[in-house]
Design a protein around this motif. Structure first.
Motif, PDB file in Angstrom:
ATOM      1  N   GLU A 115       0.828  -1.212   0.000  1.00 13.50           N
ATOM      2  CA  GLU A 115       0.000   0.000   0.000  1.00 13.50           C
ATOM      3  C   GLU A 115       0.860   1.259   0.000  1.00 13.50           C
ATOM      4  N   GLU A 154      -5.556 -12.551  -3.318  1.00  9.04           N
ATOM      5  CA  GLU A 154      -6.023 -11.779  -2.174  1.00  9.04           C
ATOM      6  C   GLU A 154      -5.280 -10.445  -2.082  1.00  9.04           C
ATOM      7  N   GLU A 155      -3.969 -10.472  -2.294  1.00  6.88           N
ATOM      8  CA  GLU A 155      -3.186  -9.233  -2.262  1.00  6.88           C
ATOM      9  C   GLU A 155      -3.628  -8.292  -3.372  1.00  6.88           C
ATOM     10  N   CYS A 156      -3.890  -8.851  -4.537  1.00  3.40           N
ATOM     11  CA  CYS A 156      -4.314  -8.033  -5.673  1.00  3.40           C
ATOM     12  C   CYS A 156      -5.664  -7.366  -5.386  1.00  3.40           C
ATOM     13  N   ALA A 157      -6.606  -8.126  -4.838  1.00  2.00           N
ATOM     14  CA  ALA A 157      -7.928  -7.576  -4.520  1.00  2.00           C
ATOM     15  C   ALA A 157      -7.817  -6.484  -3.462  1.00  2.00           C
ATOM     16  N   ASP A 158      -6.974  -6.706  -2.465  1.00  4.01           N
ATOM     17  CA  ASP A 158      -6.803  -5.720  -1.395  1.00  4.01           C
ATOM     18  C   ASP A 158      -6.172  -4.435  -1.929  1.00  4.01           C
ATOM     19  N   LEU A 159      -5.126  -4.563  -2.741  1.00  2.00           N
ATOM     20  CA  LEU A 159      -4.467  -3.379  -3.291  1.00  2.00           C
ATOM     21  C   LEU A 159      -5.382  -2.632  -4.257  1.00  2.00           C
ATOM     22  N   THR A 160      -6.224  -3.365  -4.992  1.00  2.00           N
ATOM     23  CA  THR A 160      -7.190  -2.721  -5.883  1.00  2.00           C
ATOM     24  C   THR A 160      -8.161  -1.860  -5.086  1.00  2.00           C
ATOM     25  N   ALA A 161      -8.686  -2.406  -4.000  1.00  2.00           N
ATOM     26  CA  ALA A 161      -9.619  -1.655  -3.159  1.00  2.00           C
ATOM     27  C   ALA A 161      -8.941  -0.427  -2.554  1.00  2.00           C
ATOM     28  N   ARG A 162      -7.711  -0.593  -2.104  1.00  2.00           N
ATOM     29  CA  ARG A 162      -6.987   0.526  -1.510  1.00  2.00           C
ATOM     30  C   ARG A 162      -6.663   1.599  -2.557  1.00  2.00           C
TER      31      ARG A 162
END
Length: 310
Positions: A127, A151-159
């Motif tokens: 992030e 999971e990391e990709c989805a989290d970074l996309t949301a952030r």
């Protein structure tokens, strides 16, 4: 160890050192201040590509791990502006220092000089790098599937979206199609193998059919989730449309072909295969005047399209 592993291993060390110099909390405070007190208009790269007849993402990079220096003295206060004047829809700026000779300073330099979207192209794993991109003035960031778990990709996309940044998700092979979701703004097929850095533009054509099927599946899921209750008028009025484009359905990622594109005729073939964005760097950067090279390339696209219509 392949090249991608070497780069990502170094990137983890680099980010940790940067955090020691400037803490994540300091960056978050800068972002809060920026978003509250200096709400600069965000430029949508997805909309820019969807509405462009050419769809060129012109890349600013000085070197690559496979080719070495391409344009060592390239200036960020000259080439991005020349790209815009030549007709680029967006600009990709490499910010990796060790392997590509770039820096966030290049984005900060170019930002006030151009009015088209800027993509921060780097190996983003944290992030912290999203915060850096927002502060520097980027409008979009690259997330590479090969560097991240789903999971990391989805989290970074949301952030990224929370920071007002669009996401270009990069894949290289069919096994990475599972990373695609309705939340991704654009999906790029990298024609360069990041393990070997060998480039083959036919990779986009090989994966195009499966990619379109995956996107269609994402659209069906999205439509089902977004369908308002037929008896609830307020739901129908409140379906969000912040990312709507007249040319691209709201939750349908726009397709981008990346690297290895050196002929205008290839753009026409890729458009037929469903791509609407085309990231090109070395073809322009290996010339003395990258802006002029882009202008001639776009003229070549127009000429090819005109010949097809005869």
């Amino acid at each position: 160890m392949d090249i991608l592993s070497e780069i990502t291993d170094h990137k983890r060390i680099e980010v940790e050192l940067q955090k020691q110099a400037v803490s994540p909390e300091q960056l978050r405070e800068q972002v809060r201040d920026l978003m509250e007190n200096s709400p600069a208009p965000r430029r949508s790269m997805k909309r820019a590509l969807a509405s462009s007849p050419a769809g060129i993402i012109a890349e600013f990079k000085r070197r690559s791990p496979s080719k070495g220096w391409i344009y060592e003295t390239a200036k960020a206060d000259e080439i991005p502006a020349a790209y815009e004047a030549a007709g680029a829809s967006a600009i990709s700026i490499l910010t990796d220092a060790k392997f590509f000779g770039g820096s966030l300073r290049d984005i900060r330099t170019a930002r006030p000089l151009v009015d088209i979207p800027i993509l921060r192209k780097d190996f983003i794993i944290d992030e912290y790098q999203l915060l850096q991109a927002r502060i520097a003035g980027a409008d979009a960031v690259l997330l590479i599937a090969a560097c991240l778990t789903q999971e990391e990709c989805a989290d970074l996309t949301a952030r990224a979206h929370a920071l007002g940044l669009e996401v270009l998700l990069e894949i290289h092979s069919p096994r990475e199609l599972a990373y695609i979701s309705k939340d991704v703004d654009m999906v790029g097929v990298n024609n360069r193998n990041l393990g070997t850095f060998v480039t083959d533009v036919e990779n986009s054509f090989r994966i195009a059919g499966q990619l379109r099927q995956t996107i269609a599946g994402v659209r069906n899921i999205s439509d089902a989730q977004d369908a308002p209750d037929a008896c609830n008028i307020s739901d129908a009025r409140n379906v969000p449309n912040a990312q709507d484009s007249s040319d691209t359905p709201r939750h349908l990622p726009l397709l981008v072909s990346e690297s290895g594109i050196s002929h205008p005729e290839t753009i026409c073939r890729l458009r037929t295969a469903g791509f609407r964005g085309f990231l090109i760097g070395e073809t322009f950067m290996k010339t003395p005047q990258p802006g002029d090279a882009l202008k001639g390339f776009i003229q070549g696209i127009e000429k090819t399209e005109a010949q097809k219509s005869l």
